[in-house]
Scaffold this active site. Structure first.
Site, PDB file in Angstrom:
ATOM      1  N   LEU A   1     -50.183  40.467 107.141  1.00 31.66           N
ATOM      2  CA  LEU A   1     -49.290  40.261 108.532  1.00 31.66           C
ATOM      3  C   LEU A   1     -50.229  40.842 109.442  1.00 31.66           C
ATOM      4  O   LEU A   1     -51.160  41.690 109.469  1.00 31.66           O
ATOM      5  CB  LEU A   1     -48.138  40.784 108.424  1.00 31.66           C
ATOM      6  CG  LEU A   1     -47.375  40.410 107.467  1.00 31.66           C
ATOM      7  CD1 LEU A   1     -46.151  41.366 106.977  1.00 31.66           C
ATOM      8  CD2 LEU A   1     -46.576  38.906 107.787  1.00 31.66           C
ATOM      9  N   PRO A   2     -50.042  40.278 110.787  1.00 30.20           N
ATOM     10  CA  PRO A   2     -50.980  40.753 112.020  1.00 30.20           C
ATOM     11  C   PRO A   2     -51.145  41.945 112.464  1.00 30.20           C
ATOM     12  O   PRO A   2     -51.973  42.620 112.849  1.00 30.20           O
ATOM     13  CB  PRO A   2     -50.581  39.753 113.037  1.00 30.20           C
ATOM     14  CG  PRO A   2     -49.651  38.620 112.402  1.00 30.20           C
ATOM     15  CD  PRO A   2     -49.108  39.373 111.503  1.00 30.20           C
TER      16      PRO A   2
ATOM     17  N   THR B   1     -53.776  45.033 108.257  1.00 27.76           N
ATOM     18  CA  THR B   1     -54.423  46.104 108.693  1.00 27.76           C
ATOM     19  C   THR B   1     -53.475  46.821 109.796  1.00 27.76           C
ATOM     20  O   THR B   1     -53.226  46.167 111.029  1.00 27.76           O
ATOM     21  CB  THR B   1     -55.777  45.844 109.578  1.00 27.76           C
ATOM     22  OG1 THR B   1     -56.832  45.411 108.701  1.00 27.76           O
ATOM     23  CG2 THR B   1     -56.272  47.051 110.363  1.00 27.76           C
TER      24      THR B   1
ATOM     25  N   LYS C   1     -60.596  51.570 106.320  1.00 28.46           N
ATOM     26  CA  LYS C   1     -60.773  50.578 107.099  1.00 28.46           C
ATOM     27  C   LYS C   1     -61.155  51.084 108.681  1.00 28.46           C
ATOM     28  O   LYS C   1     -61.930  50.556 109.313  1.00 28.46           O
ATOM     29  CB  LYS C   1     -59.556  49.498 107.139  1.00 28.46           C
ATOM     30  CG  LYS C   1     -60.210  48.376 107.973  1.00 28.46           C
ATOM     31  CD  LYS C   1     -59.606  47.108 107.734  1.00 28.46           C
ATOM     32  CE  LYS C   1     -60.071  45.914 108.749  1.00 28.46           C
ATOM     33  NZ  LYS C   1     -59.373  44.629 108.839  1.00 28.46           N
TER      34      LYS C   1
ATOM     35  N   LYS D   1     -58.993  45.516 118.576  1.00 30.42           N
ATOM     36  CA  LYS D   1     -57.603  45.746 117.943  1.00 30.42           C
ATOM     37  C   LYS D   1     -58.035  47.063 117.087  1.00 30.42           C
ATOM     38  O   LYS D   1     -57.098  47.974 116.982  1.00 30.42           O
ATOM     39  CB  LYS D   1     -57.154  44.668 117.285  1.00 30.42           C
ATOM     40  CG  LYS D   1     -55.886  44.993 116.335  1.00 30.42           C
ATOM     41  CD  LYS D   1     -55.649  44.119 115.205  1.00 30.42           C
ATOM     42  CE  LYS D   1     -54.459  44.923 114.118  1.00 30.42           C
ATOM     43  NZ  LYS D   1     -54.372  44.038 112.863  1.00 30.42           N
TER      44      LYS D   1
END
Lengths: 346, 346, 346, 346
Positions: free
Chosen positions: B112-113, B143, B219, B294
């Site tokens: 998912l975003p 993420t 990450k 982002k």
């Protein structure tokens, strides 16, 4: 040769310049045909002294020496240590001035702290410049700004002398071990080839960087990128650790991913991640804060002069400057940026 | 296993998790002994769609599928493309809600975003949470911030379900090729082992990062270091070029020196230095400015939350944000930082 | 006087130094008792020319003049414009060198672009220094680094001369109108008082800043704070406007709150907020990007030399440097930082 | 009225909203004509408690009160302190939930720490929202992000209620003294006028900032500019002092020049420059590091969300964050940035 050098660069990790079959033949300058009789060395400080020693040991059978330093104790010690051949009491001479060095030697190396010292030794009263001619090969290993390096080269070329700039990396350890990297700026390949046999006695990697002045450019570019990467690695390792990750595990992930850099792989600033890093031995030895601050000052000023934007470079300069101003950090290796970040958040 | 994983990390550059002899046995959960009958996938966007396709292709002989996406066109297309077996018309089902996915599937992947979508899919009305039990293995590849990832894991564990966070790197190219890297946070090695066979159908490197939430930490740490390094490399290459150096020569020197990083070696932002870089093909494709912006937002906010100082990280965030706000740059690869720096000085 | 000056500082907004009852008496140096016969001026550039003109107009009844500039057209024009008295054809003379200026004049003003020009004019071949004595009062209005300013003062004091540093703010407009601010460094109050009558012909505010060199310190400190504040105001106004606020309303709120600064109140960088700002007239005129970049370079280098951390100063230097490197911005007023920020996000 | 407000803004330094002739008439809402019987207050923390007290004292003759806080000790203390009228035992009531507040009061003030608390109090279980109608006037004085403020206003408007956002500046001192500044976002001038009589009991300056949400915008804009200016002033004062200037003299020069700002004039961070500054009393009291860090986080995230570049804002956020993470600084006033800069260089 330059073309082939570039071609090789993708194959070998450490590009050691090819050893010439008989390096000493390089010493016969076309213009004179004479053999080098005396090698000069100006500037025997923390770096210059071990470099001069290695150069002496490499060439003592082929040439005599003449040295100069503003500190007379240094030169008399060198004399005492190296003038030991009973058959040749005059193997090493101490000059009274840079001028005398240029009068007696045809191959000259200079290793000085900063631009103003280079200006004095070359162009000041009793400077090298007064006696330079087409018979001279001059190698300046100082780290200075590009404009001074090109000014020196231009002035020497007008006298017919050969001139290269050859700043080093590798620190005092590399100077003593003879494993320095020289980044060489030279307008002609011929001058680069002439210089190599001498530089190879003091260093392991002799890297061609383009025309005169570009040795300096390569050095400050590399050190700016290094300086930023070290702080970036420190911020990243500190963030990961504070968020709960094991530092070795995090370093392992970074080093197999797109975040990896020399600072994370070879010289990780987090203590304990690598056995032999400066971090693991308490940030002692290594490349000190004031040295990194000095190189970043050269880089940022060069950027301003060429109207180049270096946001991260300027920020890194401030951060090393801040640590160099703190008595608990000024004598530590530059990777103590990690210590700074992690200990300030107490 | 974790210990041996760490031990191996110094030997191999790309640490692909060991293939289990019979991965499918991993599907027998201790608690039930039942075999997986259905695999669920929620979120079939740019990344999720190719990932779901690879997962389907890898497991279609062993399991059925149920999918959910807010965009019904996407799910009906998937249905059309993959429900092709005449003997098994019901191989793939489209669910009406995440809840239905959890009711029918015992192994579930979500992609998912951002955090708010994860919250909705898991805990919202008709969310996954309503039907999860000790029979479920749930892998979230989104993420998101660490706190949401740990909140999800904690809630799932309380229901007895197995939960891992597994954000990816590799982009849409890697998703299509099945060569993604998964950075996995898992409280137990057993859960990590259970998840691996599924992740291996979608990715090449399955990296263990520690407890739940640490996949996210790894990450954003990697991407922060990458984001800074790319700008640092761009500043450095631009400075060298403006001072007169050949870019290939400069890159060659950096890459054999202490300034080297992934951005200078593998993905150099200066056009022409590397044949296959984004820079050389006009900065098309690759990892876009808004994505890097982002990830840096997540990193900087995580830093603020944990009282960690990330000067260079914050500066990099602003610079990518600036480029993402410019219509000439927003669709370019993040290495167009070089283009920004060099073209603004016109 | 210094104490009373400080005492007054809390009462008056613009501190104009008290006019002496008979300023010309200040010209009788204790050591000689002689009256000034000739005033010298070196450096008649964009700033120096109008300053010299105002000084000439203020003192032409009491003294003769001698001028020097490397550009002979400038000096011959000045000669033509001002040597108009038929009874005194020799009112203004053009010197062949700075040395000649020092030989003929006892009160000397210098206004030069940068440190290296000051070094040349004072200490170079045929420089001022060769003829200076205890009869001289020398005022250097150049903006240079503190170390050069103190070096000049020390050398002059050793010859018995009076020396002050007096960099200016106010730009070419202030130079023409005679409304410059002089920031004066002087080791003694007596020298400050001696210099005032001359400075008052060229400026409106004559501000005492401490010992020699401190005029330079005050100038770069003020301009660093100004340079940062202007970018900060630009970021803030741009953020508010992009979030939907009316710019005049926002400026009004800031200016009655703790965010107010000279840049928001007097010189708001958002067009239309103030009727007479550079912003409202298209950022023409005013204080150019390269000038701000030059002053910030002096400030940041002074910070590095004194081991002072100036994160925001260094960042501001980079941002003005970036705009000064762009042909669309290099000729604009420094408040065009707002234009840069708002137009890059297109 | 708004137009006239703007017109006045150039004349008066502190714009106190005009006192209405009979403020209480503002309470007669058109829709009902009823008089306010009860005022509600939710959130009686460090700021909310003194604000509620001042509001109570100002309106106790005209209205009853109902209060709610998650901390029951706070509300029972308030009850004990204020329910002292023997004739009116029920002057103050403690509600069991925000819902009950909305059921009993028609004028409501909320003062909460952050966005998530606002979300809970308004939209959560037993939240205000459940009982709001066209009879309500709701004022939220919390400092939150613009998007939450507009979401609250929109939801309330849909129910017919009047809603304004009114974050404050002035700290706990201003809250106690009733001298806060309210920055008010309101879609209509009528709502602004309705709210003013209540806000005037708690504050001195009631500033109109535009439509709903713009109160928040004005506050974070002002505080971002303030936060940057304070560090800029600290860097500048520290640089001047380290270069040898007297701090009072330097401050005096800045404050009559273009470098002046509120931080240099009113709240100079260098100890001893001003008698009553936080700096002079050891940085105690005032506006703490974590509060400035919080406001800058809101500002930088708003910038990222609106694709606005705030380089200096992001840098300032990091610097306050760094100090807020250090136990020697976290409890100091934000002007201790000067202390940080000067003491780190030891």
């Amino acid at each position: 040769m330059i073309a082939s050098f570039l071609a090789r660069s993708s194959q070998s990790k450490t590009r050691v310049a090819t050893k010439l079959a008989s390096p000493i033949t390089g010493l016969r300058f076309k213009s004179t045909g004479s053999k080098v009789k005396r090698i000069g060395f100006v500037g025997l400080g923390n770096m210059g002294l071990p470099m001069a020693t290695n150069l002496f040991n490499g060439f003592k059978d082929k040439a005599d020496f003449i040295i100069y330093d503003i500190n007379q104790k240094t030169t008399s010690n060198f004399l005492k240590d190296h003038n030991t051949d009973p058959n040749n009491k005059d193997k090493v001479k101490v000059a009274k001035s840079p001028l005398e060095v240029a009068q007696e030697a045809t191959v000259i190396v200079t290793m000085l702290p900063a631009s103003q010292h280079v200006e004095g030794v070359y162009f000041g009263k009793d400077g090298l410049f007064g006696a330079l001619s087409e018979n001279h090969l001059v190698m300046d290993a100082s780290t200075i700004d590009q404009s001074m390096a090109t000014r020196v080269a231009k002035a020497l070329h007008e006298k017919g002398a050969k001139a290269i700039d050859a700043p080093v990396s590798g620190g005092t350890g590399g100077a003593q071990a003879g494993t320095l990297t020289f980044m060489v700026g030279s307008n002609t390949n011929a001058d680069f080839e002439l210089a190599k046999p001498y530089l190879e006695k003091m260093g392991k990697n002799i890297v061609y960087c383009g025309t005169n002045g570009n040795g300096q450019v390569a050095k400050i570019c590399n050190n700016m990128l290094l300086g930023i990467s070290m702080i970036a690695t420190s911020e990243t390792m500190n963030l990961g650790v504070r968020m709960g990750m094991d530092p070795k595990l995090l370093a392992g992930i970074l080093n197999t991913s797109s975040g990896r850099c020399w600072s994370s792989e070879v010289y990780n600033p987090c203590p304990g991640v690598q056995e032999n890093s400066a971090a693991t031995r308490g940030y002692t030895g290594g490349f000190g804060m004031p040295l990194m601050a000095k190189d970043l000052r050269l880089a940022v000023n060069a950027a301003v002069d060429t109207k180049t934007t270096v946001m991260l470079g300027a920020m890194a300069q401030q951060l090393y400057n801040q640590m160099a101003a703190n008595k608990d950090y000024e004598n530590l290796d530059f990777s103590a940026a990690y210590k700074w970040l992690s200990e300030n958040a107490k």
